[in-house]
Write an enzyme that holds these catalytic residues in place. Structure first.
Site, PDB file in Angstrom:
ATOM      1  N   GLU A  66      -1.612  -7.351  -6.956  1.00 15.42           N
ATOM      2  CA  GLU A  66      -1.403  -6.320  -8.251  1.00 15.42           C
ATOM      3  C   GLU A  66      -1.699  -6.937  -9.690  1.00 15.42           C
ATOM      4  O   GLU A  66      -2.377  -6.352 -10.302  1.00 15.42           O
ATOM      5  CB  GLU A  66       0.202  -6.149  -8.305  1.00 15.42           C
ATOM      6  CG  GLU A  66       0.608  -5.396  -7.179  1.00 15.42           C
ATOM      7  CD  GLU A  66       0.113  -4.132  -6.891  1.00 15.42           C
ATOM      8  OE1 GLU A  66      -0.478  -3.480  -8.160  1.00 15.42           O
ATOM      9  OE2 GLU A  66       0.365  -3.227  -6.134  1.00 15.42           O
ATOM     10  N   ASP A 110      -5.989  -0.481   3.323  1.00 20.30           N
ATOM     11  CA  ASP A 110      -6.905   0.563   2.999  1.00 20.30           C
ATOM     12  C   ASP A 110      -8.011  -0.088   2.200  1.00 20.30           C
ATOM     13  O   ASP A 110      -9.040   0.159   2.325  1.00 20.30           O
ATOM     14  CB  ASP A 110      -6.112   1.609   2.233  1.00 20.30           C
ATOM     15  CG  ASP A 110      -5.000   1.004   1.333  1.00 20.30           C
ATOM     16  OD1 ASP A 110      -4.952  -0.381   1.193  1.00 20.30           O
ATOM     17  OD2 ASP A 110      -4.336   1.687   0.507  1.00 20.30           O
ATOM     18  N   GLU A 148       4.702  10.468   1.043  1.00 21.08           N
ATOM     19  CA  GLU A 148       4.096   9.289   1.421  1.00 21.08           C
ATOM     20  C   GLU A 148       3.828   9.484   2.935  1.00 21.08           C
ATOM     21  O   GLU A 148       2.903   8.679   3.311  1.00 21.08           O
ATOM     22  CB  GLU A 148       4.998   8.189   1.311  1.00 21.08           C
ATOM     23  CG  GLU A 148       5.284   7.875  -0.295  1.00 21.08           C
ATOM     24  CD  GLU A 148       4.284   7.613  -1.056  1.00 21.08           C
ATOM     25  OE1 GLU A 148       4.372   6.324  -1.469  1.00 21.08           O
ATOM     26  OE2 GLU A 148       3.147   8.040  -1.017  1.00 21.08           O
ATOM     27  N   GLU A 155      -4.800   8.823  -5.279  1.00 18.63           N
ATOM     28  CA  GLU A 155      -5.721   8.932  -4.350  1.00 18.63           C
ATOM     29  C   GLU A 155      -6.384  10.184  -3.856  1.00 18.63           C
ATOM     30  O   GLU A 155      -7.857  10.339  -3.733  1.00 18.63           O
ATOM     31  CB  GLU A 155      -5.115   8.223  -2.928  1.00 18.63           C
ATOM     32  CG  GLU A 155      -5.101   6.589  -3.014  1.00 18.63           C
ATOM     33  CD  GLU A 155      -3.841   6.249  -3.758  1.00 18.63           C
ATOM     34  OE1 GLU A 155      -3.560   4.978  -3.824  1.00 18.63           O
ATOM     35  OE2 GLU A 155      -2.947   7.143  -4.113  1.00 18.63           O
ATOM     36  N   THR A 200     -10.062  -0.300  -7.390  1.00 21.11           N
ATOM     37  CA  THR A 200      -9.060   0.492  -6.823  1.00 21.11           C
ATOM     38  C   THR A 200      -7.944   0.697  -7.866  1.00 21.11           C
ATOM     39  O   THR A 200      -7.387   1.470  -7.383  1.00 21.11           O
ATOM     40  CB  THR A 200      -8.519  -0.517  -5.785  1.00 21.11           C
ATOM     41  OG1 THR A 200      -8.011   0.220  -4.642  1.00 21.11           O
ATOM     42  CG2 THR A 200      -7.941  -1.778  -6.034  1.00 21.11           C
TER      43      THR A 200
END
Length: 610
Positions: free
Chosen positions: A125, A265, A340, A361, A451
Site C-alpha cells: 500500500e 490480481d 465484492e 476497477e 495500479t
C-alpha cells in the site's frame, strides 16, 4: 427467487435488450443512447465537481490525517499518518489543470512531510499510494513539457520518494527475495513480522521502484523488485499458475488456490505494464506465459476480477474484455454498484460480500474499452456509474462506502483511491468523449497508469534508461560519469553477444542474496536490458531464455483430475477477501450479455499447488 423458467425468460429479455441497446447506440444523433456530445461535456464537468466535493471535504475536515470520514466530516489515520489522501490526489489535480492547488499541495508536502517515524506500514500500500503518488507528482512538477511545472520546485518529492523507498528495502532481505508484507519505517522489519505475504504484495512493486531507480540512477530499487517477481515466478506450478500467499523464507505456497482475484490480481497487471513502461522483455515473456495459462485454466473459473477487462485491452485481447465487462456491468445495473462478491449461478450477492467501497476497477475497464473501441455504449455505462455514485454514495463531505449494495446502507469512510482512481477514470472517460484536453491524451508522453491510477510517463529517462549500447548509434551512460556518448559498432556487437551468452547460461538458482547498498551495480549484470535480447532465440520459453526454472521442492504440484460440482466450486472458491465476482459458467455470461455462443473452449480448472 424465481424458478428456472423465469430465469430463462429474464436471460432472453436481457439479450433482446442488449440487441436494442446496440442498435440504438449506433444512431448518429448522439454519442450513445441519451448521451449527446453536449451531455458528455456536462458529465465531465459533473465528475470534476465530484472530485472537488470530496477533495475539499478532505482538506477542510481531515487534512493532514490520512483519510476522510465523509459522513461525520472528520479525519482518521489509516496507513502511516502522512496526509495520504493529499499525496494520492496530486496527479489528479494536475490532470484537471488545477495549477494553484497542485502547486500549493506539492509545496506543503515538500516542506512538511517526513518518513523517519516509528510506523509499521504495508509495503504494498505504501508503494502504490505514497511512493507512486510522490513520483508521479515529481515527474509532472519538474517537467516544462507537462504544462504544470512549478518554478520553485527542486526535486523535494523525488528526495522524499527515495528516502521512503530506502526505508522499505529491509523488507526485501529474505532468502527468496520476496519481501515481507510490512516494514517499520524507523526500525525495519520486526522480528515477529509474519513471513506470509500475498503474490500481489510481492509482485506489484516493479513500476514505482523501477521508476525511482531510473530517476536516481541507483539500480537497487529496480533490482530488489525484479528479484521478487523472479522469486514468485520461479515457484509457479507446471501449468504456469501461481498461488495467492507464500512464505517469503521457505518459498512454500500457504494459500495454494490459483486465480486472478484478490491477492494475485495486480501481479498480472504489473508484468505487462512493466514491459510497456521499461521495455524489459523478460516481463513480457512472463506475462505471456502467465496470461495464456490464466485464460486456459482460470477464465471459466468462478473467480473473475473487474480489473481484468482493462488488462485485456492493454494486451490487445479485446473480444473477451468486452464480454467480461458486460457481465460485470449487468451486476452493476441490478444493484447500482458491484458487490465484492456475486454468484451468477444463483444470481445473488455472495454471502458476506455485499459491500462496495468505491472501487475503481470496473470504471477503469470502462475507460479502457471506450478508448480502444470508441463504442458509445461505454458512455452509457459511465453515465449510470455517475448516477449511482451521486445518488447512493454522496455524503455531506465526500463519498461514503456502500456496506450493502442491496439496501444501499452507507459507512463513514472514504478510501484515498476514490480521488486517485475512481473519479480520475470517470473524468478521463468523458473528457475523451468531449474532445480530450489533458496530459494523458494530449501530453508529450505516453502514460502508464499504476495500479493506484498514478501517471507514469514513458520518458526517455525512464523507458530508454536500460538500452545501453544495444544497437549501433545508441546513446549510453558511462559508469564513471553522467555524460552520454554514442556507442561504437564494436561495443554494440560485444554487448549483444554478452547478452546472448548470459541468456543461455544464467540461472535463477545461482543468485545469492547479499544485502543491499546504494553502490551495488550487480543489477546491471543480473538483468538483461530489453535492447540486448532482441533476435536471440525467439522460439524459446521464458524459462529457457532467461534460465529461470522451477525451484526444487518437495511439494507435489497437481490439478484436480475432474471438475468439481457447482456446489463444491461455490463452496471452495468463496473469496476470503474482496474484490471479486463469482461466475459459475462463462457461457452463462455470454448468454446474458450477447445471446451468442462461447467460442472459448478452454477447460475450467482450479489448480492447487500442494
Amino acid at each position: 427467487m424465481a424458478g428456472g423458467g423465469a430465469i430463462h425468460r429474464s436471460l432472453l429479455l436481457y439479450s433482446l435488450l442488449q440487441l436494442v441497446f446496440i442498435l440504438l447506440s449506433s444512431l448518429p444523433t448522439a454519442l450513445a443512447d441519451g448521451v449527446s456530445s453536449v451531455e458528455a461535456k456536462h458529465l465531465r464537468d459533473e465528475v470534476r465537481e465530484m472530485f472537488y466535493h470530496a477533495f475539499d471535504g478532505y482538506m477542510n475536515n481531515a487534512f493532514p490525517l490520512d483519510e476522510l470520514r465523509p459522513l461525520s466530516c472528520q479525519g482518521e489515520d489509516t496507513l502511516g499518518g502522512y496526509a495520504l489522501t493529499l499525496i494520492d490526489s496530486l496527479d489528479t489535480l494536475a490532470l484537471l489543470g488545477d495549477r494553484e492547488r497542485f502547486t500549493s499541495s506539492v509545496e506543503w508536502i515538500g516542506k512538511n512531510l517526513q518518513f523517519d517515524i516509528n510506523k509499521t506500514v504495508s509495503v504494498f500500500e505504501t508503494s502504490i499510494r505514497v511512493l507512486g503518488g510522490l513520483l508521479s507528482a515529481h515527474l509532472i512538477a519538474s517537467d516544462y513539457a507537462t504544462g504544470m511545472r512549478i518554478p520553485s520546485y527542486d526535486n523535494q518529492l523525488l528526495n522524499l520518494a527515495e528516502d521512503l523507498a530506502r526505508r522499505m528495502l529491509p523488507a526485501f532481505d529474505t532468502p527468496t527475495g520476496i519481501p515481507f508484507g510490512s516494514v517499520n519505517l524507523l526500525y525495519g522489519v520486526d522480528e515477529h513480522e509474519s513471513k506470509i505475504t500475498s503474490t500481489a504484495g510481492g509482485g506489484t512493486l516493479t513500476l514505482e521502484f523501477g521508476v525511482l531507480s531510473r530517476l536516481t540512477n541507483d539500480p537497487i530499487f529496480e533490482q530488489v523488485t525484479k528479484n521478487a517477481v523472479r522469486g514468485l515466478w520461479a515457484r509457479r506450478s507446471r501449468l504456469n499458475l501461481v498461488g495467492a500467499h507464500i512464505n517469503v523464507f521457505t518459498g512454500e505456497w500457504t494459500q495454494k488456490d490459483a486465480g486472478i482475484g484478490t491477492s494475485i490480481d495486480s501481479f498480472y497487471e504489473y508484468l505487462l505494464k512493466a514491459y510497456l513502461l521499461f521495455g524489459d522483455e523478460e516481463y513480457l515473456f512472463i506475462f505471456q506465459e502467465a496470461y495464456a495459462a490464466a485464460m486456459q485454466y482460470l477464465y471459466n473459473d468462478p473467480c473473475l476480477q473487474a480489473f481484468w477487462p482493462g488488462l485485456q485491452v492493454l494486451a490487445g485481447d479485446i473480444d473477451p474484455a468486452v464480454r467480461t465487462h458486460a457481465a460485470f456491468f449487468s451486476v452493476w445495473k441490478r444493484y447500482g454498484f458491484t458487490p465484492e462478491g456475486f454468484n451468477l449461478a444463483t444470481l445473488n450477492v455472495q454471502s458476506g460480500q455485499k459491500s462496495y467501497p468505491l472501487r475503481p476497477e470496473l470504471i477503469e475497464s470502462t475507460y479502457w474499452l471506450f478508448k480502444a473501441t470508441r463504442d458509445p455504449r461505454y458512455l452509457d455505462v459511465g453515465r449510470d456509474m455517475i448516477a449511482s455514485l451521486q445518488y447512493g454514495a454522496r455524503c455531506p463531505c465526500g463519498y461514503c462506502h456502500i456496506t450493502d449494495v442491496e439496501s444501499h446502507q452507507i459507512e463513514d469512510h472514504m478510501e484515498s483511491f476514490f480521488l486517485a482512481e475512481t473519479v480520475k477514470y470517470l473524468w478521463l472517460l468523458f473528457d475523451l468523449a468531449s474532445g480530450p484536453d489533458n496530459l494523458v491524451e494530449n501530453g508529450p508522453y505516453k502514460y502508464i497508469f499504476s495500479t493506484e491510477g498514478h501517471l507514469l510517463p514513458a520518458t526517455p529517462q525512464i523507458s530508454l534508461a536500460r538500452e545501453h549500447c544495444s544497437y549501433f548509434g545508441a546513446y549510453c551512460k558511462k559508469s564513471s560519469d553522467t555524460k552520454q556518448e554514442s556507442c561504437s559498432k564494436s561495443e554494440a556487437s560485444m554487448n549483444f553477444q554478452e547478452a546472448a551468452n548470459a541468456s543461455s547460461t544464467s540461472s535463477y538458482g545461482s543468485w545469492v542474496h547479499r544485502g543491499y547498498s546504494s553502490s551495488d551495480s550487480s543489477f546491471l549484470e543480473s538483468i538483461n536490458p530489453s535492447g540486448l535480447i532482441k533476435g536471440v532465440c525467439p522460439g524459446l520459453s521464458h524459462g529457457q531464455r532467461y534460465g529461470i526454472s522451477y525451484v526444487a521442492s518437495t511439494e507435489t504440484i497437481h490439478t484436480q483430475s475432474s471438475s468439481p460440482s457447482p456446489e463444491d466450486k461455490r463452496e471452495n472458491n468463496a473469496a476470503e477477501n474482496p474484490p471479486l465476482v463469482l461466475v459459475s459458467d462463462i457461457r452463462a455470461i455470454n448468454a446474458m450479455t450477447f445471446g451468442g455462443n462461447d467460442h472459448h473452449d478452454q477447460k475450467s480448472s482450479r489448480e492447487e499447488l500442494e
